[in-house]
Scaffold this motif. Structure first.
Motif: not given
Lengths: 534, 316
Positions: A222-224, A275-280, A482-487
């Motif tokens: 998302v950050g990108w 997009l509903q599944d964007f996190s997948l 932390l980068a993973d946690k941010r996501d």
């Protein structure tokens, strides 16, 4: 007898330790050339490009020939797979086989290995040989000292220069705007209205496939994939180098205001705009990308030229194939901050990190190599190749690349980026000339699209300068975590219901801060204040 | 007296010499696996000390400096890390669920297959059932995404077309756990059946015939003959699985996870990868690995003790 043996052994030890240093001194270097041939190994990324051999082609021959003629230095290339280079560097260093001139994008690794004495401190060498390195200093400028520790004076690596700082663009479907009689959005509100219009007119825009409508698409990065949107929520006064140093994150996630941006995305998500599944879908997922090509997506944020890249494989080309000539994405620039400016983050001028492993016994020859590479005529040849084979000139004098399909003249990477380690991005010596040439470099894409996208990406762009106050101790070993946690925070917050948003965001941030985020922030704040005051 | 013992000793020495002369080849052959284990298992094991030392890429494990707190720095670091504690919890939870559902499944399948009278059907079923074992978790996760995603997954498209609500198989932590467990059972059930089927062939058919004469029903035969016949195999496999209760595979959770379910999917192997490999904290990673091994051994030994108490043979 024992004493004699001990003396002998220790002398041997001292001599063997001294030997490399003795060789490094420039007594064999007379009038800008070595009297005896020196050999250096040079790392080169291998991207497995079809039709070319990365370490054996016209361009590597050019380097070898010139280095031998000018300095009596023999160059041996050592390839490293591009996609695993971060791990491979560690293996090479551990085995003592790292190239004399090595480079990587993983600067954290260099710092770790520097502390373990596997990487040379370049500063004494740079000081000693500065007179031979004028081209390098001229070209890299402040990148030479980008990583020089202000307290210890040590230089772990020098930093390649990025010529093109365009970073992220917002693209919308031009033909959908036209069909709905909408103008190109110029504010965040208009952009939002446009997304709602896409959603509500799915039947008109997609016909039978109306149920596939995706007004805005992104992945779990998302950050990108919403960077320009989120950055527009950052108050203008926080868009300076100072706050980039303190709230440091390569997705600008920690800056004040970002939460409100995410709140808007949360609303969009719950209203069915995203997009509903964007996190997948992880960054670079082909499925998500195919949705763009299939024509279901109304708007995206991606790399500044992403939808135009890759010729027949490009979103631009595939979209036109599936949806007709009019179906195109155009770059827009609607997201204004509190000062009414469409500020967005551009790249800084840093690129790869170039370092010498401690097994390097030819530091002068290695530095001369970098200096040779920094000379314009050498860079120019390596980036553009031979006229008539690699490029030609249009009537108005613009250089147009014509990449050969295969053979010794084919560059193994675009503009030979892997061979020319000190530079990333075309440089024809003139900004306008370079931009015009770049716009001609996209097969099946009219130059106007590229020009629009390039201008939008750079418009009000913030290219952060380097504030170097030494390594941040609190970051060691925790930055990637932390980068993973941010996501996670970003994804979970957007997926939450509107009522839960604050609770989800706050608990995610609390975990981020408790896991090391706060310690980093405090250390950066303290270091900044110590150096520059409040 | 003295002469006698001396003679006895000489006789014994002679016997040993003859024994070695006769069987030295067997011992020589034993040397090959022994050397293998020494070089590839025991020598690398000396690097466990990295868990107690400050890692350096340029030094051997023996030369590295000791970590702070008399070498326990990285253990303290791990145990005071909340992510580590969550990882322990998630590992135990996923492994326990995997055990509860994954362990009986192949036994049931083996018994069902064994009862099938039509042999060709049995063979085909068996082959089909163990095929997923050869798929890597990367491929399975790709399949899962294509089939189970909420918007564009095949299963949910079908559900929606039938007028039902789609199910968020992958993006709700609770659902994800069941998807994870189910996919694990699906992937391994056929393969694990093989060993039970082999054990079943060892049961004396006369027992079944005698039971049939006595009028035993099919279920009675399974209860009184098949299951007791499988008992020692079941116990051994159970002991081995208990030894892995805190161990964790890497590729399965890593491939199946996404940013919405990290609260349940971050297991120890992921923790090691994130902090140790990506964060270049090799000592921390080794400390966690060492911890996992110790817990694993404790479970293994205790399970074995309990099994022996219940009159089973156990592993040793």
């Amino acid at each position: 007898m024992k004493k004699l043996l001990a003396l002998l052994l220790s002398t041997l030890l001292v001599v063997s330790v001294m030997a490399p240093i003795a060789m490094a001194a420039d007594d064999g270097f007379v009038d800008g050339k070595f009297t005896d041939t020196r050999t250096i190994t040079v790392e080169i990324f291998d991207r497995n490009t079809e039709g070319s051999v990365v370490d054996d082609n016209v361009f590597t021959d050019y380097i070898k020939e010139n280095m031998l003629n000018e300095y009596n230095v023999e160059v041996v290339f050592q390839t490293t797979p591009r996609w695993t280079e971060g791990d491979d560097i560690a293996n090479y260093l551990a085995a003592g086989t790292a190239s004399d001139i090595s480079y990587t994008y993983n600067d954290g690794a260099i710092h770790t290995y520097f502390q373990q004495d596997a990487v040379l401190d370049l500063q004494p060498l740079l000081d000693e040989y500065k007179d031979y390195l004028t081209d390098l200093y001229d070209f890299l400028g402040s990148n030479m000292t980008w990583k020089t520790d202000p307290y210890t004076g040590q230089t772990e690596c020098i930093v390649a220069r990025r010529m093109n700082v365009a970073r992220i663009n917002t693209f919308v479907r031009k033909d959908w705007l036209d069909k709905l009689g909408l103008a190109v959005p110029t504010t965040t509100q208009e952009f939002e209205d446009m997304l709602y219009a896409f959603r509500d007119n799915a039947e008109l825009l997609l016909g039978d496939e109306a149920d596939k409508m995706i007004p805005y698409s992104m992945t779990d990065d998302v950050g990108w994939r919403a960077n320009n949107i989120l950055y527009s929520f950052v108050p203008d006064e926080y868009t300076t180098d100072k706050y980039n140093f303190i709230y440091n994150d390569d997705r600008q996630f920690l800056l004040p205001g970002v939460k409100e941006g995410v709140r808007m995305l949360n609303k969009w998500y719950n209203d069915g705009l995203i997009l509903q599944d964007f996190s997948l879908y992880a960054a670079g997922d082909a499925t998500e990308y195919n949705l763009l090509k299939a024509g279901y997506v109304g708007a995206v944020e991606v790399n500044w030229d992403d939808v135009y890249r890759n010729a027949e494989e490009s979103v631009h080309y595939m979209l036109q194939q599936s949806q007709g000539e009019d179906a195109v994405f155009i770059a827009v620039d609607p997201f204004k901050n509190d000062a009414g400016i469409t500020k967005k983050v551009n790249y800084s001028s840093n690129d790869r990190w170039i370092f010498f492993p401690s097994t390097n016994t030819e530091p002068l020859a290695s530095l001369l190599y970098l200096n040779w590479m920094a000379k314009f005529e050498n860079r120019f040849f390596l980036q553009t190749g031979v006229e008539g084979i690699n490029h030609e000139y249009t009537e108005d004098g613009t250089l147009k690349a014509i990449p050969p399909e295969a053979g010794r003249y084919k560059m193994s990477s675009s503009n030979n980026i892997d061979t020319t380690m000190i530079i990333n991005g075309l440089d024809l010596g003139d900004v306008d000339k370079t931009a015009a040439s770049m716009a001609l470099g996209y097969a099946y894409v009219a130059p106007e699209f590229i020009k629009t996208a390039f201008a939008a990406a750079l418009n009000n762009g913030v290219s952060y300068g380097n504030i170097n106050l030494g390594a941040i101790a609190a970051e060691e070993g925790i930055k990637t975590v932390l980068a993973d946690k941010r996501d996670v925070v970003l994804n979970v917050s957007i997926n939450a219901s509107v009522e839960d948003f604050d609770a989800v965001w706050d608990s995610g941030m609390a975990d981020y801060m408790a896991s090391g985020g706060q310690a980093i922030l405090d250390e950066r704040m303290a270091k900044y204040e110590a150096a520059f005051g409040e | 007296m003295l002469a006698e013992t001396r003679m006895q000793k000489a006789a014994k020495r002679y016997k040993t010499r003859m024994y070695l002369k006769r069987y030295w080849m067997l011992y020589a052959m034993l040397l090959i696996p022994l050397v293998y284990f020494i070089i590839f298992k025991y020598v690398p094991m000396t690097y466990i000390q990295v868990a107690f030392k400050k890692f350096s890429i340029t030094k051997s494990a023996w030369e590295m400096e000791w970590a702070k707190n008399s070498g326990l720095e990285y253990f303290i670091k791990a145990f005071s890390n909340r992510d580590f504690l969550y990882a322990v919890r998630n590992t135990l939870m996923l492994n326990a669920l995997g055990l509860v559902f994954g362990f009986p499944a192949p036994i049931l399948l083996a018994i069902v297959l064994n009862e099938l009278p039509y042999r060709r059907f049995k063979r085909i079923t068996q082959t089909v059932a163990y095929m997923p074992h050869f798929l890597s978790w990367i491929i399975i996760s790709g399949l899962a995404l294509q089939l189970l995603a909420t918007r564009f997954g095949l299963v949910n498209i079908v559900l929606r077309n039938m007028g039902l609500e789609p199910i968020q198989f992958l993006d709700k932590p609770a659902n994800w756990v069941w998807t994870y467990v189910f996919l694990g059972v699906w992937q391994s059930v056929g393969w694990n059946t093989i060993i039970y089927l082999a054990a079943l062939t060892g049961i004396n058919p006369e027992l079944y015939e005698a039971a049939a004469v006595d009028g035993a029903s099919r279920l009675r035969k399974i209860w009184h003959i098949t299951l007791p016949g499988l008992r020692s195999t079941i116990v051994i496999l159970l002991i081995l699985s208990l030894g892995q209760i805190i161990g964790s595979e890497f590729d399965r959770p890593y491939a199946l996870t996404n940013t919405l379910v990290t609260s349940v999917s971050n297991v120890l192997s992921i923790f090691v990868y994130n902090y140790g490999i990506k964060g270049t904290q090799q000592s921390l990673a080794t400390a966690v690995g060492f911890f996992q091994s110790v817990i694993g051994v404790i479970f293994l030994v205790n399970a074995n003790l309990i099994a022996r108490r219940f009159d089973e043979r156990g592993l040793w």
